[in-house]
Design a protein around this motif. Structure first.
Motif, PDB file in Angstrom:
ATOM      1  N   ALA A 164      10.471  53.093 -25.666  1.00  0.00           N
ATOM      2  CA  ALA A 164      11.793  52.547 -25.364  1.00  0.00           C
ATOM      3  C   ALA A 164      12.603  53.550 -24.567  1.00  0.00           C
ATOM      4  N   VAL A 165      13.466  53.019 -23.723  1.00  0.00           N
ATOM      5  CA  VAL A 165      14.489  53.791 -23.024  1.00  0.00           C
ATOM      6  C   VAL A 165      15.833  53.203 -23.434  1.00  0.00           C
ATOM      7  N   ARG A 166      16.788  54.075 -23.699  1.00  0.00           N
ATOM      8  CA  ARG A 166      18.111  53.615 -24.155  1.00  0.00           C
ATOM      9  C   ARG A 166      18.684  52.574 -23.196  1.00  0.00           C
ATOM     10  N   ASN A 167      19.081  51.435 -23.767  1.00  0.00           N
ATOM     11  CA  ASN A 167      19.680  50.302 -23.057  1.00  0.00           C
ATOM     12  C   ASN A 167      18.702  49.545 -22.154  1.00  0.00           C
ATOM     13  N   GLU A 168      17.392  49.810 -22.308  1.00  0.00           N
ATOM     14  CA  GLU A 168      16.403  49.137 -21.456  1.00  0.00           C
ATOM     15  C   GLU A 168      15.381  48.329 -22.258  1.00  0.00           C
ATOM     16  N   GLY A 169      15.509  48.272 -23.584  1.00  0.00           N
ATOM     17  CA  GLY A 169      14.587  47.493 -24.386  1.00  0.00           C
ATOM     18  C   GLY A 169      13.428  48.305 -24.926  1.00  0.00           C
ATOM     19  N   CYS A 170      12.650  47.661 -25.786  1.00  0.00           N
ATOM     20  CA  CYS A 170      11.499  48.280 -26.428  1.00  0.00           C
ATOM     21  C   CYS A 170      10.244  47.515 -26.014  1.00  0.00           C
ATOM     22  N   PHE A 171       9.167  48.259 -25.736  1.00  0.00           N
ATOM     23  CA  PHE A 171       7.957  47.654 -25.200  1.00  0.00           C
ATOM     24  C   PHE A 171       6.723  48.146 -25.943  1.00  0.00           C
ATOM     25  N   TRP A 172       5.824  47.221 -26.199  1.00  0.00           N
ATOM     26  CA  TRP A 172       4.547  47.498 -26.861  1.00  0.00           C
ATOM     27  C   TRP A 172       3.444  47.167 -25.859  1.00  0.00           C
ATOM     28  N   ASN A 173       2.756  48.208 -25.379  1.00  0.00           N
ATOM     29  CA  ASN A 173       1.716  48.029 -24.359  1.00  0.00           C
ATOM     30  C   ASN A 173       2.228  47.213 -23.169  1.00  0.00           C
ATOM     31  N   GLY A 174       3.490  47.457 -22.799  1.00  0.00           N
ATOM     32  CA  GLY A 174       4.080  46.814 -21.632  1.00  0.00           C
ATOM     33  C   GLY A 174       4.780  45.504 -21.893  1.00  0.00           C
ATOM     34  N   ARG A 175       4.672  44.989 -23.108  1.00  0.00           N
ATOM     35  CA  ARG A 175       5.295  43.699 -23.448  1.00  0.00           C
ATOM     36  C   ARG A 175       6.535  43.939 -24.300  1.00  0.00           C
ATOM     37  N   ARG A 176       7.645  43.329 -23.921  1.00  0.00           N
ATOM     38  CA  ARG A 176       8.881  43.545 -24.676  1.00  0.00           C
ATOM     39  C   ARG A 176       8.759  42.970 -26.080  1.00  0.00           C
ATOM     40  N   VAL A 177       9.260  43.716 -27.048  1.00  0.00           N
ATOM     41  CA  VAL A 177       9.137  43.297 -28.444  1.00  0.00           C
ATOM     42  C   VAL A 177      10.491  43.336 -29.132  1.00  0.00           C
ATOM     43  N   HIS A 178      10.545  42.642 -30.273  1.00  0.00           N
ATOM     44  CA  HIS A 178      11.772  42.548 -31.060  1.00  0.00           C
ATOM     45  C   HIS A 178      11.405  42.534 -32.537  1.00  0.00           C
ATOM     46  N   VAL A 179      12.332  42.999 -33.347  1.00  0.00           N
ATOM     47  CA  VAL A 179      12.127  42.972 -34.791  1.00  0.00           C
ATOM     48  C   VAL A 179      12.060  41.527 -35.285  1.00  0.00           C
ATOM     49  N   SER A 180      11.649  41.370 -36.550  1.00  0.00           N
ATOM     50  CA  SER A 180      11.494  40.032 -37.122  1.00  0.00           C
ATOM     51  C   SER A 180      12.847  39.397 -37.442  1.00  0.00           C
ATOM     52  N   ASN A 181      12.817  38.112 -37.785  1.00  0.00           N
ATOM     53  CA  ASN A 181      14.047  37.402 -38.170  1.00  0.00           C
ATOM     54  C   ASN A 181      14.081  37.089 -39.665  1.00  0.00           C
ATOM     55  N   ILE A 182      13.290  37.794 -40.464  1.00  0.00           N
ATOM     56  CA  ILE A 182      13.325  37.630 -41.920  1.00  0.00           C
ATOM     57  C   ILE A 182      14.677  38.113 -42.437  1.00  0.00           C
ATOM     58  N   ASP A 183      15.345  37.286 -43.246  1.00  0.00           N
ATOM     59  CA  ASP A 183      16.696  37.651 -43.685  1.00  0.00           C
ATOM     60  C   ASP A 183      16.869  37.699 -45.204  1.00  0.00           C
ATOM     61  N   THR A 184      15.781  37.625 -45.944  1.00  0.00           N
ATOM     62  CA  THR A 184      15.865  37.767 -47.400  1.00  0.00           C
ATOM     63  C   THR A 184      14.830  38.779 -47.859  1.00  0.00           C
TER      64      THR A 184
END
Length: 257
Positions: A130-150
């Motif tokens: 990751a680069v600050r303010n540029e997103g996070c990437f896993w092997n070149g693909r942008r990734v995001h944390v899960s949406n589990i809320d409990t």
């Protein structure tokens, strides 16, 4: 004075340095490599040493004004605002046991702020960055944390149960309230949170070279990386990462003591 390079140039350098160091570790992986015990009883191998030496050599070659802080060889003062933080093998216990979840970690700080974080898993062929303010990437693909809320649906991770000491009660409360608990730990646990495959990673013992890449990696993936009081920092001797949605619930459970 060397002009400040662009973030893309610095990221490309960090990725290449992590890959080169990772290749060095693979030459020793699953070979029965001998290890010594450091003063804190943690293991260190020739692979740790040679990998850090390689990264330091590359930094000195391309960014001689930059500072360096590494697990194995300490600190070289900076002549610029930039400092590289290195953990040549995060998860040396896994490494010497032939478990492929170890990683090479590199972070770049501008003053006290983490700009770039790279975690390369040589034996898995996986890299998250990751680069600050540029997103996070896993092997070149942008990734995001899960949406589990409990919490009752959450995957809870840690590096080892023997580290908790006085914090064991907090850990046990979380075990009782979460769905899956595993010791897929060290850097791999933070990787799993950032890529949405787990929700909480909890460590009661950390150093800056363990933490430095994962503040920017986790935050750029939409999560939180803090100490156990909820402060966003890489300087604490503990850490926790979450998918953000469970952050306040996690803090509430920890604070029940």
């Amino acid at each position: 004075m060397i002009p400040d390079p662009s973030y893309s140039t610095l990221l490309e350098f960090a990725l290449n340095a992590a890959w080169q160091a990772g290749r060095i570790t693979l030459a020793y992986f699953q070979t029965g490599v001998k290890f010594d015990r450091k003063s804190d009883n943690s293991p260190v191998t020739i692979a740790d040493q040679k990998a850090e030496q390689k990264i330091r050599q590359l930094i000195n070659q391309y960014w001689p004004d930059h500072g360096v802080l590494g697990e194995e060889y300490g600190q070289t003062e900076s002549k610029s605002p930039f400092t590289w933080i290195i953990d040549p093998i995060d998860g040396t216990k896994s490494f010497i046991s032939g478990v492929p979840l170890y990683s090479t970690l590199i972070a770049l700080l501008d003053g006290d702020k983490t700009l770039i974080g790279v975690a390369h898993f040589p034996a898995l062929g996986e890299t998250i960055y990751a680069v600050r303010n540029e997103g996070c990437f896993w092997n070149g693909r942008r990734v995001h944390v899960s949406n589990i809320d409990t919490l009752s649906d959450a995957v809870l991770l840690t590096s080892g149960l023997n580290y908790f000491g006085s914090k064991t009660a907090a850990w046990q409360r979380l075990v009782d309230r979460t769905y899956i608990q595993r010791t897929w730990g060290d850097a791999y646990g933070y990787f799993l949170v950032a890529t949405g495959q787990a929700e909480i990673m909890l460590d009661p013992a950390m150093h800056i070279w363990d933490s430095a890449p994962f503040q920017v990696i986790t935050e750029e993936a939409g999560g939180t990386f803090t100490d156990w009081q909820g402060n966003s920092t890489i300087h604490a001797d503990e850490s926790m990462a979450t998918n953000s949605l469970l952050f306040q619930q996690l803090l509430s459970v920890i604070r029940e003591d």
